[in-house]
Motif scaffolding. Structure first.
Motif, mmCIF file in Angstrom:
data_model
loop_
_atom_site.group_PDB
_atom_site.id
_atom_site.type_symbol
_atom_site.label_atom_id
_atom_site.label_comp_id
_atom_site.label_asym_id
_atom_site.label_seq_id
_atom_site.Cartn_x
_atom_site.Cartn_y
_atom_site.Cartn_z
ATOM 1 N N GLN A 36 16.395 -5.609 -42.874
ATOM 2 C CA GLN A 36 16.037 -6.665 -43.724
ATOM 3 C C GLN A 36 14.549 -6.876 -43.481
ATOM 4 O OE1 GLN A 36 18.547 -8.805 -45.713
ATOM 5 N NE2 GLN A 36 19.312 -6.467 -45.076
ATOM 6 N N SER A 37 13.938 -5.825 -43.027
ATOM 7 C CA SER A 37 12.512 -6.333 -43.129
ATOM 8 C C SER A 37 11.712 -4.883 -42.914
ATOM 9 C CB SER A 37 12.044 -7.007 -42.007
ATOM 10 O OG SER A 37 10.493 -6.969 -41.800
ATOM 11 N N PRO A 38 10.560 -4.719 -43.447
ATOM 12 C CA PRO A 38 10.037 -3.220 -43.361
ATOM 13 C C PRO A 38 9.452 -2.957 -41.955
ATOM 14 C CG PRO A 38 9.147 -4.470 -45.459
ATOM 15 C CD PRO A 38 9.995 -5.561 -44.492
ATOM 16 N N ASP A 39 9.417 -3.971 -41.030
ATOM 17 C CA ASP A 39 8.977 -3.856 -39.965
ATOM 18 C C ASP A 39 9.831 -2.649 -39.083
ATOM 19 O OD1 ASP A 39 7.056 -5.591 -40.140
ATOM 20 O OD2 ASP A 39 7.952 -7.335 -39.334
ATOM 21 N N PHE A 40 10.952 -2.593 -39.687
ATOM 22 C CA PHE A 40 11.916 -1.637 -39.059
ATOM 23 C C PHE A 40 11.318 -0.267 -39.088
ATOM 24 C CE2 PHE A 40 15.955 0.893 -38.601
ATOM 25 C CZ PHE A 40 16.302 0.474 -37.557
ATOM 26 N N LEU A 41 10.638 0.113 -40.002
ATOM 27 C CA LEU A 41 10.034 1.358 -40.344
ATOM 28 C C LEU A 41 9.068 1.759 -38.993
ATOM 29 C CD1 LEU A 41 9.423 1.293 -43.891
ATOM 30 C CD2 LEU A 41 11.529 2.377 -42.896
ATOM 31 N N ASP A 42 8.527 0.645 -38.462
ATOM 32 C CA ASP A 42 7.618 0.758 -37.136
ATOM 33 C C ASP A 42 8.198 1.667 -36.134
ATOM 34 O OD1 ASP A 42 6.003 -0.099 -38.798
ATOM 35 O OD2 ASP A 42 6.312 -2.427 -37.785
ATOM 36 N N ILE A 43 9.706 1.660 -36.094
ATOM 37 C CA ILE A 43 10.401 2.173 -34.941
ATOM 38 C C ILE A 43 10.370 3.683 -34.936
ATOM 39 C CG2 ILE A 43 12.408 2.528 -33.620
ATOM 40 C CD1 ILE A 43 13.208 -0.431 -34.633
ATOM 41 N N THR A 44 10.247 4.404 -33.783
ATOM 42 C CA THR A 44 9.907 5.897 -34.310
ATOM 43 C C THR A 44 11.324 6.552 -34.391
ATOM 44 O OG1 THR A 44 8.078 5.528 -32.551
ATOM 45 C CG2 THR A 44 9.044 7.926 -33.001
ATOM 46 N N ASN A 45 12.225 6.169 -33.805
ATOM 47 C CA ASN A 45 13.605 6.920 -33.761
ATOM 48 C C ASN A 45 14.495 5.907 -34.156
ATOM 49 O OD1 ASN A 45 15.869 8.566 -33.908
ATOM 50 N ND2 ASN A 45 15.353 9.867 -32.082
ATOM 51 N N PRO A 46 14.716 5.194 -35.457
ATOM 52 C CA PRO A 46 15.545 4.133 -35.479
ATOM 53 C C PRO A 46 17.136 4.407 -35.299
ATOM 54 C CG PRO A 46 14.775 5.042 -37.662
ATOM 55 C CD PRO A 46 13.965 5.987 -36.551
ATOM 56 N N LYS A 47 17.577 5.902 -35.803
ATOM 57 C CA LYS A 47 18.815 6.132 -35.319
ATOM 58 C C LYS A 47 19.220 6.019 -33.816
ATOM 59 C CE LYS A 47 20.029 9.056 -39.346
ATOM 60 N NZ LYS A 47 20.739 10.384 -39.843
ATOM 61 N N ALA A 48 18.441 6.451 -33.027
ATOM 62 C CA ALA A 48 18.680 6.332 -31.641
ATOM 63 C C ALA A 48 18.828 4.948 -31.213
ATOM 64 C CB ALA A 48 17.505 7.210 -30.825
ATOM 65 N N VAL A 49 17.893 4.100 -31.772
ATOM 66 C CA VAL A 49 17.683 2.658 -31.295
ATOM 67 C C VAL A 49 19.097 1.905 -31.775
ATOM 68 C CG1 VAL A 49 16.549 0.297 -31.790
ATOM 69 C CG2 VAL A 49 15.232 2.539 -31.162
ATOM 70 N N LEU A 50 19.227 2.290 -33.094
ATOM 71 C CA LEU A 50 20.757 1.697 -33.535
ATOM 72 C C LEU A 50 21.796 2.094 -32.616
ATOM 73 C CD1 LEU A 50 21.911 -0.194 -35.839
ATOM 74 C CD2 LEU A 50 21.947 1.867 -37.052
ATOM 75 N N GLU A 51 21.887 3.397 -32.421
ATOM 76 C CA GLU A 51 23.076 3.808 -31.711
ATOM 77 C C GLU A 51 23.438 2.947 -30.281
ATOM 78 O OE1 GLU A 51 24.503 8.219 -29.526
ATOM 79 O OE2 GLU A 51 22.854 8.049 -30.978
ATOM 80 N N ASN A 52 22.010 2.933 -29.496
ATOM 81 C CA ASN A 52 22.091 2.140 -28.271
ATOM 82 C C ASN A 52 22.569 1.004 -28.583
ATOM 83 O OD1 ASN A 52 21.093 2.362 -25.430
ATOM 84 N ND2 ASN A 52 19.861 0.695 -26.150
ATOM 85 N N ALA A 53 21.964 0.240 -29.599
ATOM 86 C CA ALA A 53 22.327 -1.358 -29.764
ATOM 87 C C ALA A 53 23.980 -1.298 -30.250
ATOM 88 C CB ALA A 53 21.332 -1.951 -31.039
ATOM 89 N N LEU A 54 24.490 -0.422 -30.703
ATOM 90 C CA LEU A 54 25.769 -0.542 -31.252
ATOM 91 C C LEU A 54 26.821 -0.380 -30.073
ATOM 92 C CD1 LEU A 54 25.996 1.134 -34.785
ATOM 93 C CD2 LEU A 54 25.854 -1.285 -34.510
ATOM 94 N N ARG A 55 26.354 -0.036 -28.963
ATOM 95 C CA ARG A 55 27.308 0.103 -27.716
ATOM 96 C C ARG A 55 27.660 -1.456 -27.306
ATOM 97 N NH1 ARG A 55 23.846 4.369 -23.979
ATOM 98 N NH2 ARG A 55 23.965 6.259 -25.587
ATOM 99 N N ASN A 56 27.121 -2.342 -27.758
ATOM 100 C CA ASN A 56 27.467 -3.720 -27.648
ATOM 101 C C ASN A 56 28.424 -4.260 -28.689
ATOM 102 O OD1 ASN A 56 25.907 -3.705 -25.145
ATOM 103 N ND2 ASN A 56 24.093 -4.162 -26.109
#
Length: 279
Positions: free
Chosen positions: A118-138
């Motif tokens: 919902q924001s272009p700031d998400f593109l600043d994350i180096t590896n977004p898939k890895a970050v999302l995978e870690n967050a979805l564990r919750n």
């Protein structure tokens, strides 16, 4: 009031955000996922209904006709109350103390999901898939249309669930799920700047040679005339399978002037000794 129909759990609770949860312990971990906190009476009722595990629930706000799905984290809430993450209350358009319908459901295991930041700031994350995978564990499940919130580097990123397969609501517990991303909301492709020919360009001058010659400039060739084109000499003795190299040599003519021309050191020498006489 809790009502059980065969193996189905269904009841209404007044919902509050996690910040309203009483107790000395910090429960910010609930805000980082997709699970709720329910009262102990719910656990007692669920254990009698032989509910399949993992426990998944459908939350419905009947006033706004909004719904989502979630898991349960603990059964420590006060009776008649459940605690939800703030992003989940926003999706359901619920205010503090609003009524929410909680029903037990069985969901299919996810195989694919698509998210839109919902924001272009998400593109600043180096590896977004890895970050999302870690967050979805919750999280326990995903619902198409929801806007979930993940925490990374002390910053909250919101992502809309654009698509889920094989159903609009899926379980993501112990699953092999392919993840895809849409372009972030409000993202614009960078415009390519047209090259300005008026801008100065480095190293555009011409160099000079020490011998005075001009470098890199070739003289323009003189135009050819029909008389300048020479025809080859035909080989009238040509035989198949034999290559003959004909040299176009011109005969040298010696004129009389060349014979009478002075040639240095062309005279005959004289010896002081006479022939036939021994010393």
């Amino acid at each position: 009031m809790v009502r059980g129909f065969s193996n189905r759990f269904s009841t209404q609770y007044r919902c509050y955000s996690v910040s309203m949860l009483a107790g000395p312990n910090d429960r910010s971990d609930v805000e980082k996922g997709g699970k709720i906190i329910m009262p102990p009476s719910a656990l007692d009722q669920l254990s009698r209904l032989n509910i399949t595990y993992p426990m998944l629930f459908k939350l419905t706000n009947k006033n706004s006709d909004r719904m989502t799905h979630c898991g349960v984290l603990e059964f420590v809430a006060d009776e008649g109350i459940c605690y939800l993450p703030h992003w989940m209350m926003q999706n359901l358009l619920l205010e503090e103390g609003g009524l929410v319908q909680v029903e037990s459901v069985n969901l299919m295991v996810a195989t694919y999901s698509k998210f839109q930041p919902q924001s272009p700031d998400f593109l600043d994350i180096t590896n977004p898939k890895a970050v999302l995978e870690n967050a979805l564990r919750n999280f326990a499940c995903l619902t198409t249309g929801d806007v979930i919130a993940i925490n990374y580097n002390e910053k909250i990123y919101e992502l809309r669930v654009m698509e889920t397969k094989p159903d609009k609501a899926v379980s993501i517990i112990e699953c092999d799920m392919n993840v895809d991303f849409d372009a972030p909301l409000g993202y614009k492709e960078p415009e390519r700047r047209a090259q300005n020919h008026d801008e100065p360009t480095a190293f555009t001058g011409s160099g000079n040679r020490l011998d005075g010659k001009t470098k890199g400039i070739e003289p323009s060739p003189a135009p050819l005339t029909a008389s300048d084109i020479k025809r080859g000499i035909p080989n009238y003795d040509f035989k198949v399978g034999r290559i003959t190299f004909i040299r176009n040599s011109r005969p040298q003519f010696i004129n009389d002037d060349a014979l009478n021309r002075f040639i240095a050191f062309s005279g005959q020498g004289q010896s002081l000794r006479k022939k036939g006489r021994k010393p």
